[in-house]
Enzyme design. Structure first.
Site, PDB file in Angstrom:
ATOM      1  N   ASN A  10     -20.303 -33.304  -3.379  1.00 34.84           N
ATOM      2  CA  ASN A  10     -20.535 -33.965  -2.094  1.00 34.84           C
ATOM      3  C   ASN A  10     -22.044 -33.967  -1.872  1.00 34.84           C
ATOM      4  O   ASN A  10     -22.618 -32.948  -1.491  1.00 34.84           O
ATOM      5  CB  ASN A  10     -19.805 -33.192  -0.983  1.00 34.84           C
ATOM      6  CG  ASN A  10     -20.111 -33.751   0.398  1.00 34.84           C
ATOM      7  OD1 ASN A  10     -20.718 -34.818   0.526  1.00 34.84           O
ATOM      8  ND2 ASN A  10     -19.697 -33.035   1.441  1.00 34.84           N
ATOM      9  N   TRP A  11     -22.646 -35.102  -2.148  1.00 27.31           N
ATOM     10  CA  TRP A  11     -24.108 -35.161  -2.078  1.00 27.31           C
ATOM     11  C   TRP A  11     -24.636 -35.156  -0.644  1.00 27.31           C
ATOM     12  O   TRP A  11     -25.833 -35.005  -0.415  1.00 27.31           O
ATOM     13  CB  TRP A  11     -24.617 -36.430  -2.792  1.00 27.31           C
ATOM     14  CG  TRP A  11     -24.480 -36.399  -4.282  1.00 27.31           C
ATOM     15  CD1 TRP A  11     -23.737 -35.533  -5.051  1.00 27.31           C
ATOM     16  CD2 TRP A  11     -25.110 -37.304  -5.199  1.00 27.31           C
ATOM     17  NE1 TRP A  11     -23.866 -35.853  -6.379  1.00 27.31           N
ATOM     18  CE2 TRP A  11     -24.706 -36.930  -6.503  1.00 27.31           C
ATOM     19  CE3 TRP A  11     -25.976 -38.400  -5.050  1.00 27.31           C
ATOM     20  CZ2 TRP A  11     -25.145 -37.619  -7.649  1.00 27.31           C
ATOM     21  CZ3 TRP A  11     -26.404 -39.078  -6.186  1.00 27.31           C
ATOM     22  CH2 TRP A  11     -25.992 -38.672  -7.468  1.00 27.31           C
ATOM     23  N   LYS A  12     -23.756 -35.394   0.318  1.00 26.92           N
ATOM     24  CA  LYS A  12     -24.165 -35.472   1.735  1.00 26.92           C
ATOM     25  C   LYS A  12     -25.298 -36.495   1.894  1.00 26.92           C
ATOM     26  O   LYS A  12     -25.332 -37.469   1.151  1.00 26.92           O
ATOM     27  CB  LYS A  12     -24.540 -34.086   2.258  1.00 26.92           C
ATOM     28  CG  LYS A  12     -23.422 -33.064   1.981  1.00 26.92           C
ATOM     29  CD  LYS A  12     -23.555 -31.782   2.731  1.00 26.92           C
ATOM     30  CE  LYS A  12     -22.392 -30.873   2.349  1.00 26.92           C
ATOM     31  NZ  LYS A  12     -22.360 -29.636   3.113  1.00 26.92           N
ATOM     32  N   HIS A  95     -14.442 -34.258   6.647  1.00 27.43           N
ATOM     33  CA  HIS A  95     -15.369 -33.153   6.382  1.00 27.43           C
ATOM     34  C   HIS A  95     -15.774 -32.510   7.712  1.00 27.43           C
ATOM     35  O   HIS A  95     -15.931 -33.200   8.727  1.00 27.43           O
ATOM     36  CB  HIS A  95     -16.602 -33.670   5.633  1.00 27.43           C
ATOM     37  CG  HIS A  95     -17.448 -32.555   5.123  1.00 27.43           C
ATOM     38  ND1 HIS A  95     -18.337 -31.882   5.930  1.00 27.43           N
ATOM     39  CD2 HIS A  95     -17.523 -31.974   3.906  1.00 27.43           C
ATOM     40  CE1 HIS A  95     -18.927 -30.926   5.226  1.00 27.43           C
ATOM     41  NE2 HIS A  95     -18.447 -30.960   3.989  1.00 27.43           N
ATOM     42  N   GLU A  97     -18.503 -31.547   8.814  1.00 25.89           N
ATOM     43  CA  GLU A  97     -19.715 -32.110   9.426  1.00 25.89           C
ATOM     44  C   GLU A  97     -19.391 -33.397  10.174  1.00 25.89           C
ATOM     45  O   GLU A  97     -19.990 -33.694  11.207  1.00 25.89           O
ATOM     46  CB  GLU A  97     -20.786 -32.333   8.340  1.00 25.89           C
ATOM     47  CG  GLU A  97     -21.374 -31.003   7.881  1.00 25.89           C
ATOM     48  CD  GLU A  97     -21.877 -30.982   6.454  1.00 25.89           C
ATOM     49  OE1 GLU A  97     -22.082 -32.051   5.851  1.00 25.89           O
ATOM     50  OE2 GLU A  97     -22.059 -29.864   5.922  1.00 25.89           O
ATOM     51  N   GLU A 167     -12.229 -25.798   3.261  1.00 29.14           N
ATOM     52  CA  GLU A 167     -13.646 -25.481   3.418  1.00 29.14           C
ATOM     53  C   GLU A 167     -13.881 -24.682   4.702  1.00 29.14           C
ATOM     54  O   GLU A 167     -14.017 -25.270   5.785  1.00 29.14           O
ATOM     55  CB  GLU A 167     -14.468 -26.765   3.489  1.00 29.14           C
ATOM     56  CG  GLU A 167     -14.405 -27.602   2.223  1.00 29.14           C
ATOM     57  CD  GLU A 167     -15.677 -28.409   2.037  1.00 29.14           C
ATOM     58  OE1 GLU A 167     -16.305 -28.262   0.984  1.00 29.14           O
ATOM     59  OE2 GLU A 167     -16.059 -29.156   2.949  1.00 29.14           O
ATOM     60  N   GLY A 173     -22.856 -24.395   3.110  1.00 28.81           N
ATOM     61  CA  GLY A 173     -24.313 -24.454   3.158  1.00 28.81           C
ATOM     62  C   GLY A 173     -24.972 -23.171   3.615  1.00 28.81           C
ATOM     63  O   GLY A 173     -26.168 -23.149   3.908  1.00 28.81           O
ATOM     64  N   SER A 213     -20.325 -23.133  -0.406  1.00 24.18           N
ATOM     65  CA  SER A 213     -21.258 -22.341  -1.224  1.00 24.18           C
ATOM     66  C   SER A 213     -20.691 -21.972  -2.593  1.00 24.18           C
ATOM     67  O   SER A 213     -21.022 -20.921  -3.135  1.00 24.18           O
ATOM     68  CB  SER A 213     -21.715 -21.093  -0.462  1.00 24.18           C
ATOM     69  OG  SER A 213     -22.395 -21.467   0.728  1.00 24.18           O
ATOM     70  N   GLY A 234     -21.290 -28.856  -2.458  1.00 23.80           N
ATOM     71  CA  GLY A 234     -22.419 -29.487  -1.785  1.00 23.80           C
ATOM     72  C   GLY A 234     -23.705 -29.226  -2.539  1.00 23.80           C
ATOM     73  O   GLY A 234     -24.024 -29.895  -3.526  1.00 23.80           O
ATOM     74  N   GLY A 235     -24.455 -28.221  -2.099  1.00 28.62           N
ATOM     75  CA  GLY A 235     -25.781 -27.926  -2.655  1.00 28.62           C
ATOM     76  C   GLY A 235     -25.832 -27.909  -4.180  1.00 28.62           C
ATOM     77  O   GLY A 235     -26.730 -28.518  -4.787  1.00 28.62           O
TER      78      GLY A 235
END
Ligand code: PGA
Length: 251
Positions: A10-12, A95, A97, A167, A173, A213, A234-235
């Site tokens: 998930n590149w966001k 998601h 966010e 999640e 994150g 994470s 993500g990251g």
């Protein structure tokens, strides 16, 4: 019961088209021997390029959101047909966010899941509790209701295609990963709910990811758990080397 692992990046809101070109050129070699299915969910502005660059590779492209209506006066929104027209195969829905900053609710998640499936896009449906909810001891109840509402009206045949991502918001994150036991416990609850809504054969087929994470160091432990069938990353999905350690895990 053998579910192939599925790892989705998930590149966001990261990577311009030029940066996308660079990262995908690194990813293609890095994940070519992946043991899992490999998905990258890029920003809308990189989707067409990502589909083009990943032709004839084992990388499949997903979006991070879509609207549930077919078309119309929804300024700034993108429909399932638009994504399909680009060659996109997956879409992240709900998601945390999007729930937190963009008004996504369990009901809009259900509408998006319904539309995605009716069009032939595979939804990656996100659920998970906040730190406060975990401390209040309502994680299971909350995730149960998120899953029940997301699946409302979805047929047994269709639900087998979806991916569910557990999640915990407190782990996203933050560098604070759920322990493999905590993560597996909730993934197992999700599978139990699917079994109650449909049947155990269906529950055995649905792939459930953990996200929050997950990285090159902790992925093996998490992915070794019986009810964790992959990761939403993500990251660590923004670094080809780290992402490939996760996709190449064999277990
Ligand atoms: P993270 O993000 O891996 O950076 O914690 C996961 C996600 O939000 O899907």
């Amino acid at each position: 019961m053998s579910r192939k692992k599925v790892i989705a990046g998930n590149w966001k809101m990261n990577k311009t088209p030029e940066e996308t070109r660079q990262l995908i050129s690194e990813l293609i070699g890095a994940v070519k021997d992946a043991k899992s299915d490999v998905i990258i969910c890029t920003p809308y502005t990189s989707l067409a390029l990502a589909v083009e660059l990943t032709q004839n590779t084992n990388i499949v492209v997903g979006a991070q959101n879509m609207h549930y209506e077919q078309s119309g006066a929804f300024t700034g929104e993108v429909s399932a047909d638009m994504l399909l027209g680009l060659g996109v195969k997956y879409v992240i829905v709900g998601h945390s966010e999007r729930r937190q900053y963009f008004g996504e609710t369990d009901e809009t998640v259900n509408k998006k899941v319904t539309t995605a499936l009716s069009k032939g896009l595979v939804p990656i449906v996100c659920c998970g509790e906040s730190l406060q909810q975990r401390e209040q001891g309502i994680t299971e109840e909350l995730v149960r209701s998120q899953v029940i509402i997301a699946c409302n009206g979805i047929s047994k045949e269709d639900v087998k295609k979806i991916i569910i991502a557990y999640e915990p918001i407190w782990a996203i994150g933050t560098g604070k990963t759920a322990t493999e036991q905590q993560a597996n416990d909730v993934c197992k609850v999700i599978r139990t709910v699917i079994g109650e809504l449909y049947d155990s054969e269906t529950a055995d087929l649905v792939r459930i990811q953990y996200g929050g994470s997950m990285n090159a160091k902790n992925a093996a432990q998490l992915l070794s758990m019986p009810d964790i069938d992959g990761g939403l990353i993500g990251g660590a999905s923004l670094k080809a080397g780290d992402f490939s350690v996760i996709t190449n895990f064999n277990g």
